[in-house]
Design an enzyme around this catalytic site. Structure first.
Site, mmCIF file in Angstrom:
data_model
loop_
_atom_site.group_PDB
_atom_site.id
_atom_site.type_symbol
_atom_site.label_atom_id
_atom_site.label_comp_id
_atom_site.label_asym_id
_atom_site.label_seq_id
_atom_site.Cartn_x
_atom_site.Cartn_y
_atom_site.Cartn_z
ATOM 1 N N ASP A 44 0.842 -1.196 0.000
ATOM 2 C CA ASP A 44 0.000 0.000 0.000
ATOM 3 C C ASP A 44 0.879 1.249 0.000
ATOM 4 O O ASP A 44 1.525 1.563 0.995
ATOM 5 C CB ASP A 44 -0.905 0.009 1.236
ATOM 6 C CG ASP A 44 -1.814 1.229 1.264
ATOM 7 O OD1 ASP A 44 -2.887 1.159 0.625
ATOM 8 O OD2 ASP A 44 -1.445 2.231 1.900
ATOM 9 N N TYR A 49 3.366 10.042 0.277
ATOM 10 C CA TYR A 49 4.365 9.449 1.170
ATOM 11 C C TYR A 49 5.787 9.800 0.726
ATOM 12 O O TYR A 49 6.730 9.695 1.501
ATOM 13 C CB TYR A 49 4.223 7.929 1.245
ATOM 14 C CG TYR A 49 2.919 7.429 1.803
ATOM 15 C CD1 TYR A 49 2.003 8.267 2.441
ATOM 16 C CD2 TYR A 49 2.574 6.075 1.695
ATOM 17 C CE1 TYR A 49 0.800 7.795 2.939
ATOM 18 C CE2 TYR A 49 1.376 5.596 2.194
ATOM 19 C CZ TYR A 49 0.490 6.453 2.807
ATOM 20 O OH TYR A 49 -0.697 5.967 3.293
ATOM 21 N N LYS A 78 -2.398 6.224 -4.077
ATOM 22 C CA LYS A 78 -3.480 7.154 -3.758
ATOM 23 C C LYS A 78 -3.215 8.522 -4.366
ATOM 24 O O LYS A 78 -2.071 8.970 -4.442
ATOM 25 C CB LYS A 78 -3.627 7.286 -2.241
ATOM 26 C CG LYS A 78 -3.689 5.966 -1.499
ATOM 27 C CD LYS A 78 -3.758 6.156 0.007
ATOM 28 C CE LYS A 78 -3.485 4.855 0.728
ATOM 29 N NZ LYS A 78 -2.055 4.501 0.762
ATOM 30 N N HIS A 111 -7.340 9.917 -1.679
ATOM 31 C CA HIS A 111 -6.700 9.790 -0.363
ATOM 32 C C HIS A 111 -7.538 10.354 0.786
ATOM 33 O O HIS A 111 -7.550 9.801 1.888
ATOM 34 C CB HIS A 111 -5.328 10.476 -0.394
ATOM 35 C CG HIS A 111 -4.353 9.902 0.572
ATOM 36 N ND1 HIS A 111 -3.015 9.794 0.308
ATOM 37 C CD2 HIS A 111 -4.517 9.384 1.806
ATOM 38 C CE1 HIS A 111 -2.400 9.244 1.344
ATOM 39 N NE2 HIS A 111 -3.288 8.996 2.265
#
Length: 277
Positions: A44, A49, A78, A111
């Site tokens: 994931d 990130y 996402k 997200h």
């Protein structure tokens, strides 16, 4: 590894590796590689990130060492809020698959719902177009409440396959779980171990003693018992191995109920009704 089945007939592993707050260096690469070599088939990721490049390298090295093919894996990313809007979705998607070094994603998520409903609906229509064009196998959402999901249902034509949300023994989201069950949308939990906070809980540790497993394994198994997809994050090799070793035992109804009773409606992340990046 157990799989769950989406309403569109596709499947997803019920347990995967999360990479939130992992540095974009060998830490991410090695964690992903170690996970794949040790049986994980779901990773994931997310654009925000900031580590998709090294996650992608870990995927490539993990596949090579494990002797598996791309189609054996289930990769999620996402779309971040600064790329919302129907016309931006394809750009955000392309950025993620380029970062990851992949040709496609198995699952692409919005997200956060954001605070502009019209923009979120417009963005979801871009996700629908992506799905209908065959560029992504499944589309879903993250951090959506019931009202966000109702707005989607009323204004769009394809419902999400999954909703990834905060879910742990101190925040059990019973009403949302019940709603998702009635609408055939799966729940996925992020930060199921509460950044390790839950691992000191007396009830969790008592049950761990009863079943001969670690506190983390008990919490992950509790997710599994509830039919929730879960993506515990770790960069420590022995913990990565421990976290997937949850399919050789089960919890009793009484043990599940004791964990359910720990609920405090306590969030460790933002409230989706207020968060806008």
């Amino acid at each position: 590894m157990q799989n769950i089945k989406f309403y569109n007939g596709n499947t997803m592993p019920q347990l995967g590796l999360g990479v939130f707050r992992v540095e974009n260096d060998d830490t991410a690469k090695d964690a992903v590689k170690h996970a794949i070599v040790n049986g994980y088939r779901s990773i994931d990721a997310a654009l925000v990130y900031g580590n998709e490049e090294m996650v992608g390298l870990g995927i490539q090295e993990g596949m090579a060492e494990a002797g598996i093919q791309r189609e054996d894996l289930f990769i999620t990313s996402k779309l971040w809020l600064d790329q919302y809007g129907k016309d931006n979705v394809i750009k955000g998607y392309q950025t993620s698959i380029d970062n990851l070094g992949l040709d496609y994603l198995d699952l692409y998520l919005i997200h956060w719902p954001g605070t502009d409903e019209a923009l979120t609906i417009d963005t979801w229509k871009g996700m629908e177009a992506l799905y209908e064009a065959g560029k992504v196998k499944n589309i879903g959402v993250s951090n959506f409440n019931i009202e966000h999901l109702e707005a989607l249902k009323n204004q769009t034509s394809i419902k999400p396959v999954i909703n990834q949300v905060e879910f742990h023994p101190y925040f059990t989201q019973e009403s949302l779980r019940n709603y998702l069950a009635t609408t055939d949308i799966h729940m996925e939990s992020w930060s199921p171990l509460m950044n390790a906070e839950i691992l000191t809980d007396e009830t969790i540790n008592a049950i761990a003693e009863e079943v001969g497993k670690s506190a983390a394994q008990v919490v992950i198994r509790w997710n599994i018992e509830h039919g929730v997809v879960t993506i515990p994050k770790s960069v420590t090799p022995h913990r990565i191995e421990e976290n997937i070793n949850v399919f050789d035992f089960s919890l009793t109804e009484e043990q599940v109920a004791r964990i359910d009773a720990l609920n405090q409606n306590k969030r460790i992340g933002p409230n989706p009704l207020e968060f806008n990046g």
